[in-house]
Design an enzyme around this catalytic site. Structure first.
Site, PDB file in Angstrom:
ATOM      1  CE  LYS A  33      76.760  29.988 118.705  1.00 47.18           C
ATOM      2  NZ  LYS A  33      77.924  30.484 119.465  1.00 47.18           N
TER       3      LYS A  33
ATOM      4  N   GLY B 157      74.404  31.430 127.847  1.00 44.95           N
ATOM      5  CA  GLY B 157      73.265  30.556 127.636  1.00 44.95           C
ATOM      6  C   GLY B 157      73.739  29.128 127.439  1.00 44.95           C
TER       7      GLY B 157
ATOM      8  CB  CYS C  66      77.695  27.290 125.383  1.00 52.17           C
ATOM      9  SG  CYS C  66      77.536  25.910 126.514  1.00 52.17           S
ATOM     10  CG  ASP C  67      76.388  32.845 121.889  1.00 53.27           C
ATOM     11  OD1 ASP C  67      77.062  32.480 120.904  1.00 53.27           O
ATOM     12  OD2 ASP C  67      76.238  34.033 122.205  1.00 53.27           O
ATOM     13  CB  SER C  68      79.651  33.953 126.400  1.00 57.42           C
ATOM     14  OG  SER C  68      79.809  32.697 127.025  1.00 57.42           O
TER      15      SER C  68
END
EC number: 3.6.1.9
Length: 200
Positions: free
Chosen positions: A51, A107, A70-72
């Site tokens: 991203k 992340g 960001c990624d969850s």
């Protein structure tokens, strides 16, 4: 020092704003299904990196200095759980999660626009779910909230009452670890308070 947030998440935007940071938002459009099969923590980090790269390599607003992706992902029983596909999936998940715990991995990837330097890491927080009833699950799923978020729950919204406790950074469960972002900024030679000045 303008920060660009490469995320459509209103929770991440709100977290930054409440911490005194006013980012520009550019949604990456990354296909999150392309990395299926990775371990949960690695999946969260690689999606954050994708991203960040997608936005950093596109047109950016004047003054943009840093891009944050960001990624969850929720790790539950060894599985990586992103957003549920539909209400039925959200219901099944909640029946499996109630009375148990999982680890929410987020992340973070921060890129300096002028140099291309990158700092990246994953924050992980243990989430203990309440032993909610079938009726509570049905009512919660009917609100639509679980369909919009990784792991099918929020700690800062309607799902907050169904999270019994957490171990670790609360902000990370919302979707962005402020202490980790501060560390990533320092790794690139910046300070947290530089971001306050950008929004002033």
């Amino acid at each position: 020092m303008q920060l660009v947030l490469a995320s459509a998440s209103p929770a991440r935007l709100k977290t930054l704003r409440q911490a005194g940071v006013e980012p520009e938002v550019i949604v990456s459009g990354v296909d999150e299904s392309q990395l299926d099969g990775l371990p949960p923590a690695e999946l969260a980090l690689q999606l954050a990196e994708l991203k960040c790269a997608a936005v950093a390599e596109g047109p950016l607003p004047d003054g943009a200095a840093l891009v944050l992706g960001c990624d969850s992902v929720l790790e539950h029983d060894g599985r990586a759980l992103g957003k549920p596909g539909d209400a039925d999936e959200a219901t099944v998940r909640w029946r499996e999660m109630r009375g148990t715990s999982g680890v929410l991995h987020t992340g973070h990837c921060l890129r300096e626009v002028t140099t291309g330097r990158v700092a990246a890491a994953t924050a992980s927080t243990t989430v203990h779910f309440a032993d909610v009833s079938d009726d509570e699950i049905a009512a919660y799923v009917a609100t639509g909230e679980p369909l919009q978020v990784a792991g099918a729950f929020t700690v800062d919204g309607l799902g907050g009452a169904f999270v019994a406790r957490i171990e670790g950074d609360h902000h990370n469960v919302v979707g962005l670890s402020l202490p980790l972002l501060r560390d990533l900024l320092a790794e690139l030679g910046h300070t947290w308070t530089d971001l306050w000045e950008a929004g002033a």
